[in-house]
Design a protein around this motif. Structure first.
Motif, short mmCIF file in Angstrom:
data_model
loop_
_atom_site.label_atom_id
_atom_site.label_comp_id
_atom_site.label_asym_id
_atom_site.label_seq_id
_atom_site.Cartn_x
_atom_site.Cartn_y
_atom_site.Cartn_z
N ALA A 68 0.85 -1.19 0.00
CA ALA A 68 0.00 0.00 0.00
C ALA A 68 0.89 1.24 0.00
CB ALA A 68 -0.90 -0.01 1.22
N TYR A 69 0.70 2.09 -1.00
CA TYR A 69 1.42 3.35 -1.08
C TYR A 69 0.43 4.47 -0.75
CZ TYR A 69 3.58 7.53 -2.91
OH TYR A 69 4.08 8.79 -3.03
N PHE A 70 0.79 5.27 0.22
CA PHE A 70 -0.07 6.39 0.59
C PHE A 70 0.81 7.51 1.13
CE2 PHE A 70 0.30 3.49 4.10
CZ PHE A 70 0.58 4.30 5.19
N MET A 71 0.26 8.70 1.21
CA MET A 71 1.00 9.86 1.67
C MET A 71 0.32 10.41 2.91
SD MET A 71 3.58 11.88 1.10
CE MET A 71 4.04 11.46 -0.58
N ARG A 72 1.13 10.87 3.83
CA ARG A 72 0.61 11.54 5.01
C ARG A 72 0.84 13.03 4.90
NH1 ARG A 72 1.54 7.75 10.26
NH2 ARG A 72 0.27 6.06 9.48
N ASN A 73 -0.04 13.78 5.48
CA ASN A 73 0.02 15.23 5.44
C ASN A 73 1.34 15.76 6.00
OD1 ASN A 73 -1.20 17.56 4.67
ND2 ASN A 73 -2.33 17.84 6.56
N LYS A 74 1.88 15.11 7.02
CA LYS A 74 3.12 15.55 7.66
C LYS A 74 4.30 15.58 6.68
CE LYS A 74 1.92 15.87 12.08
NZ LYS A 74 2.06 17.05 12.87
N VAL A 75 4.29 14.70 5.69
CA VAL A 75 5.38 14.69 4.69
C VAL A 75 5.37 16.00 3.91
CG1 VAL A 75 6.29 13.54 2.64
CG2 VAL A 75 5.41 12.18 4.54
N HIS A 76 4.20 16.45 3.50
CA HIS A 76 4.11 17.72 2.77
C HIS A 76 4.50 18.89 3.66
CE1 HIS A 76 2.37 16.15 -0.90
NE2 HIS A 76 1.67 15.33 -0.14
N GLN A 77 4.10 18.86 4.90
CA GLN A 77 4.48 19.92 5.83
C GLN A 77 5.99 19.96 6.02
OE1 GLN A 77 2.13 19.01 9.27
NE2 GLN A 77 0.24 19.76 8.34
N TRP A 78 6.61 18.81 6.19
CA TRP A 78 8.05 18.71 6.41
C TRP A 78 8.85 19.23 5.21
CZ3 TRP A 78 11.64 15.08 4.22
CH2 TRP A 78 12.90 15.13 4.81
N THR A 81 5.93 21.61 0.82
CA THR A 81 5.32 21.54 -0.51
C THR A 81 3.82 21.50 -0.38
OG1 THR A 81 5.43 19.13 -0.53
CG2 THR A 81 7.27 20.30 -1.53
N SER A 82 3.15 21.90 -1.42
CA SER A 82 1.70 21.88 -1.43
C SER A 82 1.23 20.47 -1.76
CB SER A 82 1.16 22.86 -2.48
OG SER A 82 -0.23 22.72 -2.59
N GLY A 83 0.40 19.93 -0.93
CA GLY A 83 -0.18 18.62 -1.19
C GLY A 83 -1.66 18.64 -0.91
N TYR A 84 -2.19 19.82 -0.74
CA TYR A 84 -3.58 19.95 -0.34
C TYR A 84 -4.46 20.18 -1.55
CZ TYR A 84 -0.95 20.89 3.88
OH TYR A 84 -0.07 20.80 4.90
N GLY A 85 -5.62 19.65 -1.52
CA GLY A 85 -6.60 19.87 -2.57
C GLY A 85 -6.50 18.88 -3.70
N TRP A 86 -7.33 19.10 -4.68
CA TRP A 86 -7.39 18.24 -5.85
C TRP A 86 -6.25 18.57 -6.79
CZ3 TRP A 86 -10.53 14.23 -5.53
CH2 TRP A 86 -11.58 14.30 -4.64
N MET A 87 -6.01 17.72 -7.74
CA MET A 87 -4.91 17.90 -8.70
C MET A 87 -5.05 19.23 -9.43
SD MET A 87 -3.87 15.37 -11.73
CE MET A 87 -2.90 15.90 -13.08
N ASN A 88 -3.94 19.91 -9.60
CA ASN A 88 -3.90 21.18 -10.30
C ASN A 88 -3.24 20.97 -11.65
OD1 ASN A 88 -3.53 23.74 -11.26
ND2 ASN A 88 -2.67 24.56 -9.37
#
Length: 93
Positions: A68-78, A81-88
């Motif tokens: 299972a590959y998934f991302m946690r919000n903390k990685v983007h904060q660290w 980088t922007s990882g919030y919201g739908w694909m741009n």
């Protein structure tokens, strides 16, 4: 696996599931949608694991592993980088 949601992700992010092995008769179930998908060895599924409850109740014969590959919000904060919201798509024009 029992029915669950991936609560540490974001609902608009996709998790990737890859299943491998020599098993048979396995289904990936999405109870909230009333779907049962064939989940044979080598299958790759992308889904919003936080939004959709999912489970693999059983399989027959052999062995099975799921990556299972998934991302946690903390990685983007660290990484700041922007990882919030739908694909741009503006980034790809």
């Amino acid at each position: 696996t029992k029915p669950h949601r991936d609560c540490k992700s974001q609902f608009q992010w996709y998790d990737l599931l890859v299943t491998l092995g020599d098993y048979k008769n396995c289904d990936l179930k999405l109870p909230g949608l009333g779907l049962s998908l064939e989940y044979s060895p080598g299958t790759v599924v992308g889904l919003s694991g936080m939004l959709l409850e999912h489970e693999v109740p059983s399989f027959k014969g052999g062995e099975r592993v799921c990556y299972a590959y998934f991302m946690r919000n903390k990685v983007h904060q660290w990484t700041k980088t922007s990882g919030y919201g739908w694909m741009n798509t503006n980034r790809y024009e």
